[in-house]
Design a protein around this motif. Structure first.
Motif, PDB file in Angstrom:
ATOM      1  N   VAL A 276       6.532  -1.470   1.004  1.00 20.76           N
ATOM      2  CA  VAL A 276       7.714  -1.349   0.138  1.00 20.76           C
ATOM      3  C   VAL A 276       8.204   0.103   0.119  1.00 20.76           C
ATOM      4  N   ASP A 277       7.275   1.057   0.238  1.00 23.19           N
ATOM      5  CA  ASP A 277       7.639   2.482   0.137  1.00 23.19           C
ATOM      6  C   ASP A 277       8.451   2.673  -1.152  1.00 23.19           C
ATOM      7  N   ALA A 278       7.885   2.149  -2.250  1.00 28.80           N
ATOM      8  CA  ALA A 278       8.599   2.119  -3.529  1.00 28.80           C
ATOM      9  C   ALA A 278       8.796   3.525  -4.072  1.00 28.80           C
TER      10      ALA A 278
ATOM     11  N   LEU B 176      -2.962   8.227  -0.250  1.00 27.88           N
ATOM     12  CA  LEU B 176      -1.894   9.212  -0.098  1.00 27.88           C
ATOM     13  C   LEU B 176      -1.175   8.942   1.212  1.00 27.88           C
ATOM     14  N   GLU B 177       0.101   9.261   1.241  1.00 31.26           N
ATOM     15  CA  GLU B 177       0.840   9.258   2.498  1.00 31.26           C
ATOM     16  C   GLU B 177       0.775  10.691   3.014  1.00 31.26           C
ATOM     17  N   TYR B 178       0.057  10.851   4.117  1.00 30.31           N
ATOM     18  CA  TYR B 178      -0.186  12.201   4.624  1.00 30.31           C
ATOM     19  C   TYR B 178       0.376  12.367   6.036  1.00 30.31           C
TER      20      TYR B 178
ATOM     21  N   ASP C 121       1.332   8.307  -2.713  1.00 31.19           N
ATOM     22  CA  ASP C 121       2.392   9.299  -2.862  1.00 31.19           C
ATOM     23  C   ASP C 121       2.233  10.372  -1.776  1.00 31.19           C
ATOM     24  N   HIS C 122       3.287  11.143  -1.553  1.00 30.30           N
ATOM     25  CA  HIS C 122       3.255  12.194  -0.535  1.00 30.30           C
ATOM     26  C   HIS C 122       2.131  13.179  -0.847  1.00 30.30           C
ATOM     27  N   GLY C 123       1.184  13.303   0.051  1.00 28.07           N
ATOM     28  CA  GLY C 123      -0.012  14.108  -0.181  1.00 28.07           C
ATOM     29  C   GLY C 123       0.295  15.594  -0.269  1.00 28.07           C
TER      30      GLY C 123
ATOM     31  N   ALA D  66       3.302   4.685   8.779  1.00 23.84           N
ATOM     32  CA  ALA D  66       4.466   4.327   7.960  1.00 23.84           C
ATOM     33  C   ALA D  66       5.744   4.512   8.785  1.00 23.84           C
ATOM     34  N   HIS D  67       6.722   3.695   8.490  1.00 26.75           N
ATOM     35  CA  HIS D  67       8.044   3.782   9.156  1.00 26.75           C
ATOM     36  C   HIS D  67       8.008   4.395  10.557  1.00 26.75           C
ATOM     37  N   PRO D  68       7.398   3.697  11.525  1.00 27.08           N
ATOM     38  CA  PRO D  68       7.282   4.255  12.884  1.00 27.08           C
ATOM     39  C   PRO D  68       8.639   4.513  13.538  1.00 27.08           C
TER      40      PRO D  68
ATOM     41  N   ASN E 275       4.794  10.347   9.384  1.00 26.07           N
ATOM     42  CA  ASN E 275       5.102  11.345  10.413  1.00 26.07           C
ATOM     43  C   ASN E 275       6.514  11.888  10.174  1.00 26.07           C
ATOM     44  N   HIS E 276       6.648  12.713   9.134  1.00 25.63           N
ATOM     45  CA  HIS E 276       7.985  13.223   8.782  1.00 25.63           C
ATOM     46  C   HIS E 276       8.308  14.549   9.455  1.00 25.63           C
ATOM     47  N   PHE E 277       7.288  15.423   9.587  1.00 24.18           N
ATOM     48  CA  PHE E 277       7.517  16.785  10.092  1.00 24.18           C
ATOM     49  C   PHE E 277       6.569  17.087  11.247  1.00 24.18           C
TER      50      PHE E 277
ATOM     51  N   PHE F 159       0.817  -1.219   0.000  1.00 25.67           N
ATOM     52  CA  PHE F 159       0.000   0.000   0.000  1.00 25.67           C
ATOM     53  C   PHE F 159       0.847   1.264   0.000  1.00 25.67           C
ATOM     54  N   HIS F 160       2.149   1.107  -0.151  1.00 27.00           N
ATOM     55  CA  HIS F 160       3.036   2.270  -0.034  1.00 27.00           C
ATOM     56  C   HIS F 160       3.881   2.392  -1.300  1.00 27.00           C
ATOM     57  N   THR F 161       3.316   3.078  -2.308  1.00 29.64           N
ATOM     58  CA  THR F 161       3.970   3.269  -3.596  1.00 29.64           C
ATOM     59  C   THR F 161       3.969   4.748  -3.939  1.00 29.64           C
TER      60      THR F 161
END
Ligand SMILES: [Zn+2]
Ligand SMILES: [Zn+2]
Length: 263
Positions: A226-228, A84-86, A38-40, A154-156, A112-114, A5-7
């Motif tokens: 996969v976070d492809a 979307l990855e949000y 994808d990154h939202g 994602a990627h905790p 959770n990037h920022f 689910f992570h492309t």
């Protein structure tokens, strides 16, 4: 089921390949379900422009149009889902909810990037370096989880990208994060993009064995992502197999499905 689910797509600016190449690689890789996340996009109120995500206007429309067309073209061969990855950005959550509803997306991943908003540039993947910044990372993740909008985190263990080594503060933060995820039935993603980077660089950032041992001990649901960022990531199965072997060895509960929004 073999699912991912992570492309990403090239619209984020740090992924390569055409959308259709991701689909073809996923079919060759034996996937039954391929979710694009994808990154939202965000509509920032300042004049800040993100360099790691599509814009909310034409690029977002192009993303939806392209993936919807591929979903129809490959129907019967592979189940394509649009997500979307949000982030969890408090000032913009109403806007985000609106576009997710308007476009009837299948799901969201919590990336959770920022902290608070990307405009502030506090990047959790590099700037978590001590007990205080670790707590801020976990707080942000927990607040995102509590919205009920996201299918999984994602990627905790992203915080280990910048943290010097897995110390007692990391252990405490990981327990707090995993315990909350377990309580809410919120799955955690074992991220193969991090595994790929570690393989290339010979480092051990994330996924980190000590984090995943804690996740297993806390009884969390774990999903492989996969976070492809390039199509070939969907054809090389070695990192996925290694991940599943590690996780099952720790006694983790590995899942392969997520719930979709019912619009
Ligand atoms: Zn990315
Ligand atoms: Zn991410």
């Amino acid at each position: 089921m073999k699912t991912n689910f992570h492309t990403h797509t090239a619209r984020c600016g740090h992924a390569v390949g055409r959308d259709e190449e991701y689909v073809q690689s996923a079919i060759r890789g034996g996937y039954q379900v391929l979710g694009f996340a994808d990154h939202g996009p965000w509509k920032f109120s300042s004049n800040y422009r993100s360099h790691m995500r599509m814009n909310p206007q034409e690029e977002f429309q192009d993303y939806l149009h392209s993936i919807r067309a591929l979903r129809e073209k490959y129907r019967g061969q592979i189940d394509i889902r649009i997500g979307l990855e949000y982030e969890y950005f408090p000032p913009y959550m109403d806007w985000m909810r609106q576009i997710v509803r308007r476009e009837r997306l299948d799901y969201l991943l919590l990336g959770n990037h920022f902290e608070y908003s990307e405009e502030r540039r506090f990047y959790f993947g590099r700037q978590v370096v001590d007990e205080e910044t670790l707590a801020r990372y976990v707080d942000s993740a927990l607040q995102g989880m509590a919205t009920g909008l996201y299918a999984y985190l994602a990627h905790p263990d992203l915080f280990l990208r910048g943290y010097p080594s897995f110390d007692r503060h990391c252990e405490k933060a990981s327990i707090r994060l995993c315990r909350a995820a377990k309580e809410q039935g919120f799955p955690l993603e074992y991220n193969l993009c991090g595994a790929l980077e570690d393989r290339r660089t010979g480092q051990q950032h994330y996924p980190h064995p000590l984090f995943w041992q804690i996740a297993a001990a806390e009884g969390c649901d774990v999903i492989i992502g996969v976070d492809a960022h390039s199509p070939d990531a969907l054809e090389d199965d070695s990192l996925r197999q290694e991940g599943i072997r590690l996780l099952t060895g720790y006694g983790a509960h590995v899942i392969d499905q997520i719930p979709y929004f019912a619009w």
